[in-house]
Design an enzyme around this catalytic site. Structure first.
Site, PDB file in Angstrom:
ATOM      1  N   HIS A   1      35.119  43.848  44.743  1.00 54.05           N
ATOM      2  CA  HIS A   1      34.378  42.877  45.561  1.00 54.05           C
ATOM      3  C   HIS A   1      32.971  42.753  44.997  1.00 54.05           C
ATOM      4  O   HIS A   1      32.383  43.715  44.536  1.00 54.05           O
ATOM      5  CB  HIS A   1      34.304  43.347  47.025  1.00 54.05           C
ATOM      6  CG  HIS A   1      33.992  42.252  47.981  1.00 54.05           C
ATOM      7  ND1 HIS A   1      32.710  41.820  48.197  1.00 54.05           N
ATOM      8  CD2 HIS A   1      34.802  41.483  48.744  1.00 54.05           C
ATOM      9  CE1 HIS A   1      32.741  40.831  49.074  1.00 54.05           C
ATOM     10  NE2 HIS A   1      33.993  40.602  49.427  1.00 54.05           N
TER      11      HIS A   1
ATOM     12  N   ASP B   1      42.015  41.395  51.080  1.00 55.68           N
ATOM     13  CA  ASP B   1      43.286  40.774  50.683  1.00 55.68           C
ATOM     14  C   ASP B   1      44.370  41.768  50.321  1.00 55.68           C
ATOM     15  O   ASP B   1      45.487  41.359  49.990  1.00 55.68           O
ATOM     16  CB  ASP B   1      43.017  39.847  49.483  1.00 55.68           C
ATOM     17  CG  ASP B   1      42.137  38.687  49.897  1.00 55.68           C
ATOM     18  OD1 ASP B   1      41.083  38.490  49.284  1.00 55.68           O
ATOM     19  OD2 ASP B   1      42.483  38.013  50.893  1.00 55.68           O
TER      20      ASP B   1
HETATM   21  C1  SDX Z   1      37.483  37.666  48.741  1.00 60.74           C
HETATM   22  O1  SDX Z   1      32.634  37.068  48.404  1.00 60.74           O
HETATM   23  C2  SDX Z   1      33.325  37.365  49.441  1.00 60.74           C
HETATM   24  O2  SDX Z   1      32.830  37.808  50.461  1.00 60.74           O
HETATM   25  C3  SDX Z   1      34.784  37.087  49.311  1.00 60.74           C
HETATM   26  C4  SDX Z   1      35.661  37.547  50.461  1.00 60.74           C
HETATM   27  C5  SDX Z   1      35.396  36.773  51.738  1.00 60.74           C
HETATM   28  O3  SDX Z   1      35.703  37.282  52.826  1.00 60.74           O
HETATM   29  O4  SDX Z   1      34.939  35.590  51.628  1.00 60.74           O
HETATM   30  O5  SDX Z   1      35.476  38.926  50.710  1.00 60.74           O
HETATM   31  C6  SDX Z   1      37.146  37.311  50.137  1.00 60.74           C
HETATM   32  O6  SDX Z   1      37.432  36.810  47.900  1.00 60.74           O
HETATM   33  C7  SDX Z   1      37.796  39.092  48.394  1.00 60.74           C
HETATM   34  C8  SDX Z   1      38.028  39.309  46.857  1.00 60.74           C
HETATM   35  C9  SDX Z   1      39.467  38.922  46.548  1.00 60.74           C
HETATM   36  N1  SDX Z   1      39.680  38.858  45.078  1.00 60.74           N
HETATM   37  C10 SDX Z   1      40.483  39.781  44.498  1.00 60.74           C
HETATM   38  O7  SDX Z   1      40.998  40.744  45.062  1.00 60.74           O
HETATM   39  C11 SDX Z   1      40.721  39.497  43.022  1.00 60.74           C
HETATM   40  C12 SDX Z   1      40.562  40.786  42.221  1.00 60.74           C
HETATM   41  N2  SDX Z   1      39.138  41.156  42.224  1.00 60.74           N
HETATM   42  C13 SDX Z   1      38.326  40.685  41.190  1.00 60.74           C
HETATM   43  O8  SDX Z   1      38.653  39.553  40.513  1.00 60.74           O
HETATM   44  C14 SDX Z   1      36.834  40.955  41.390  1.00 60.74           C
HETATM   45  O9  SDX Z   1      36.711  42.221  41.883  1.00 60.74           O
HETATM   46  C15 SDX Z   1      36.035  40.000  42.280  1.00 60.74           C
HETATM   47  C16 SDX Z   1      36.209  38.585  41.842  1.00 60.74           C
HETATM   48  C17 SDX Z   1      36.465  40.140  43.689  1.00 60.74           C
HETATM   49  C18 SDX Z   1      34.567  40.387  42.156  1.00 60.74           C
HETATM   50  O10 SDX Z   1      34.181  40.103  40.862  1.00 60.74           O
HETATM   51  P1  SDX Z   1      32.667  40.372  40.358  1.00 60.74           P
HETATM   52  O11 SDX Z   1      31.798  40.839  41.456  1.00 60.74           O
HETATM   53  O12 SDX Z   1      32.239  39.186  39.592  1.00 60.74           O
HETATM   54  O13 SDX Z   1      32.827  41.636  39.446  1.00 60.74           O
HETATM   55  P2  SDX Z   1      33.273  41.568  37.960  1.00 60.74           P
HETATM   56  O14 SDX Z   1      34.405  40.587  37.819  1.00 60.74           O
HETATM   57  O15 SDX Z   1      32.059  41.395  37.122  1.00 60.74           O
HETATM   58  O16 SDX Z   1      33.885  43.034  37.760  1.00 60.74           O
HETATM   59  C19 SDX Z   1      33.013  44.129  37.535  1.00 60.74           C
HETATM   60  C20 SDX Z   1      33.827  45.058  36.646  1.00 60.74           C
HETATM   61  C21 SDX Z   1      34.441  44.343  35.447  1.00 60.74           C
HETATM   62  O17 SDX Z   1      34.548  45.295  34.412  1.00 60.74           O
HETATM   63  P3  SDX Z   1      33.397  45.270  33.228  1.00 60.74           P
HETATM   64  O18 SDX Z   1      33.384  43.869  32.641  1.00 60.74           O
HETATM   65  O19 SDX Z   1      32.085  45.607  33.936  1.00 60.74           O
HETATM   66  O20 SDX Z   1      33.853  46.327  32.262  1.00 60.74           O
HETATM   67  O21 SDX Z   1      34.953  45.560  37.401  1.00 60.74           O
HETATM   68  C22 SDX Z   1      36.159  45.117  36.784  1.00 60.74           C
HETATM   69  C23 SDX Z   1      35.827  43.950  35.886  1.00 60.74           C
HETATM   70  O22 SDX Z   1      36.734  43.888  34.781  1.00 60.74           O
HETATM   71  N3  SDX Z   1      37.042  44.679  37.886  1.00 60.74           N
HETATM   72  C24 SDX Z   1      38.331  44.954  37.973  1.00 60.74           C
HETATM   73  C25 SDX Z   1      38.744  44.388  39.184  1.00 60.74           C
HETATM   74  N4  SDX Z   1      37.712  43.780  39.769  1.00 60.74           N
HETATM   75  C26 SDX Z   1      36.659  43.967  38.953  1.00 60.74           C
HETATM   76  N5  SDX Z   1      39.183  45.621  37.140  1.00 60.74           N
HETATM   77  C27 SDX Z   1      40.462  45.706  37.573  1.00 60.74           C
HETATM   78  N6  SDX Z   1      40.957  45.188  38.734  1.00 60.74           N
HETATM   79  C28 SDX Z   1      40.107  44.526  39.565  1.00 60.74           C
HETATM   80  N7  SDX Z   1      40.571  44.017  40.705  1.00 60.74           N
END
Ligand code: SDX
Length: 440
Positions: A316, A374
């Site tokens: 998140h 989720d």
């Molecule tokens: C919702 O914003 C909100 O409040 C949203 C929400 C709401 O109520 O409105 O809470 C609802 O959207 C919840 C999130 C649902 N999405 C997912 O579950 C999809 C999987 N999660 C990711 O795609 C990710 O965690 C996000 C999109 C939720 C957050 O992305 P960020 O904050 O932009 O973080 P990032 O993508 O920069 O990740 C940081 C690091 C990365 O590694 P590095 O590049 O630093 O090496 O963490 C890793 C990412 O690769 N990472 C994950 C991961 N999520 C982040 N690695 C593996 N699996 C994951 N799920």
């Protein structure tokens, strides 16, 4: 303890200084009632000729708001100061809607009046049903929802004058009242069953379940345990500060677009798998993993920089701790499965084991990736009888009140202006046109 309601951008609490090269630029710093201070850099471009640069807005406060507060490190979520755990346990969704819209919990009289007003708007214009006929039966229900919510502005011209507070409130009530009806119609259309009209003597969640699962050939009464679980799921998804879809609604609304069009824009943004579409993607992922012994293979892929696979339902932007909503959804999942007599659900078994593995894995601990809202919702919704394609529709249904409350707050903010970000341009500099006859 009285809630501390201080905090405003009318009251400067300190001065921030930015030094670029040998130049200093001073900006006011404001404090909220809780949470991080902000540096007001509105005059930065005028004074320095520079923009700030913050793709994804990881360090940017886009507005002042009094609606929802999140402490990502502590795993705290407050709606108008009330902890989500207390609202989910003690209240109902329409009470949460009143709270988000008006800022206070309703008295018994106010609650009865609000429920009555919402119930007076649950039907949609009869011609809307013909609007659905234009979609293919196998259209994704979110595509149908985006289209039908946007179409509301073609039917309700008498509540699109956003300068009129009375019309703003009518449009808000209409959206809250009609989104379950449109969501159920999208589901019924996808399964080829006739639409079911709302029944106003039912509570909000029971009415929705009946519009989804009743058929003309037999009586239907919603299971009270499932209705309570549905209502709680709506409360948990109602609002969440300035997330992507809420920011979309605010930006659309800042141009003066009508509220129905703004909510349709929010639905479209929510559909993305990185946002509200993650509940559908998370369940599909659990199905692909299928057995606990396959979890290490998928965890390895999630950690592999060269693999685009991510654990859906994990991570998140704000929560760097356990999403408080996920905890309540896990409990709700067990309640629903027990009520339905579903023992040893393979998807739940995989989810529980995946959570255990991930929360003991250095990669997830280091990046603070915890289950989010989720992760467990899909298992519950599937057990309740919803196809995975309906999961994001249910998220949009619940989030509509948050979107409309944030839209109203933005419209009623005297400092509101059209949102228009700038950019760092790295494209071609000026060059003259070359006629095609002279191009090689
Ligand atoms: C919702 O914003 C909100 O409040 C949203 C929400 C709401 O109520 O409105 O809470 C609802 O959207 C919840 C999130 C649902 N999405 C997912 O579950 C999809 C999987 N999660 C990711 O795609 C990710 O965690 C996000 C999109 C939720 C957050 O992305 P960020 O904050 O932009 O973080 P990032 O993508 O920069 O990740 C940081 C690091 C990365 O590694 P590095 O590049 O630093 O090496 O963490 C890793 C990412 O690769 N990472 C994950 C991961 N999520 C982040 N690695 C593996 N699996 C994951 N799920």
């Amino acid at each position: 303890m009285d809630a501390k309601s201080g905090g405003t951008t009318d009251k400067k609490t300190a001065a921030g200084r930015l030094t670029v090269g040998n130049k200093n630029y001073d900006f006011p710093v404001y404090s909220g009632s809780i949470g991080p201070d902000v540096i007001d850099i509105a005059k930065l471009y005028g004074e320095s000729g520079m923009f700030t640069y913050d793709p994804g807005f990881t360090s940017t406060a886009s507005c002042e708001s009094k609606i929802t507060y999140i402490d990502g490190d502590a795993g705290v979520l407050l709606y108008r100061g009330y902890p989500i755990e207390q609202l989910a346990e003690h209240g109902d969704f329409l009470e949460t809607c009143y709270l988000l819209l008006y800022g206070e919990l309703p008295t018994p009289t106010q609650k009865a009046d609000f429920d009555y007003r919402v119930n007076r708007h649950t039907m949609v214009h009869e011609q809307m049903s013909r609007f659905f006929q234009g979609f293919r039966r196998d259209a994704h229900p979110m595509a149908v929802l985006v289209g039908s919510v946007g179409a509301l502005s073609a039917f309700y011209h008498d509540s699109t004058d956003i300068s009129d507070p009375h019309q703003r409130m009518i449009a808000s009530i209409r959206m809250i009242a009609k989104i379950p009806t449109l969501s159920a119609m999208a589901y019924k259309y996808s399964v080829g069953q006739p639409f079911v009209y709302p029944k106003n003597d039912l509570d909000y969640a029971s009415n929705f379940l009946r519009m989804c699962f009743a058929v003309p050939t037999e009586d239907y009464t919603a299971n009270p345990v499932l209705a309570r679980a549905m209502d709680r799921i709506f409360i948990l998804h109602a609002d969440h500060e300035q997330n992507a879809s809420t920011s979309t609604v605010r930006l659309a609304g800042s141009s003066g677009a009508n509220p129905f069009a703004c909510i349709a824009a929010g639905c479209a943004c929510l559909w993305g798998p990185a946002h509200g579409g993650a509940n559908e993607a998370a369940l599909n992922m659990l199905g692909e993993i299928a057995r606990p012994e396959r979890i290490p293979e998928f965890v390895k892929r999630a950690k592999d920089k060269n693999d685009s696979f991510r654990l859906m339902g994990f991570g998140h932007r704000v929560y760097k701790n356990y999403d408080p909503r996920a905890k309540i959804l896990q409990q709700t999942c067990h309640e629903v499965l027990n009520e339905l007599g579903i023992k040893d659900d393979p998807l739940l078994e995989v989810a529980m084991e995946l959570e255990k593995v991930a929360l003991h894995d250095d990669y997830f601990l280091e990046k603070k990736l915890y289950p989010n809202v989720d992760f467990y919702s899909g298992i519950t919704l599937k057990a309740m009888g919803f196809p995975t394609t309906m999961f994001t529709v249910l998220f949009a249904l619940a989030r509509t009140v948050g979107w409309i409350a944030q839209w109203k707050e933005m419209i009623e903010d005297p400092k509101q202006k059209i949102g228009r970000p700038r950019q760092l341009y790295t494209g071609a500099t000026r060059r003259d046109y070359v006629p095609i006859s002279r191009r090689k």
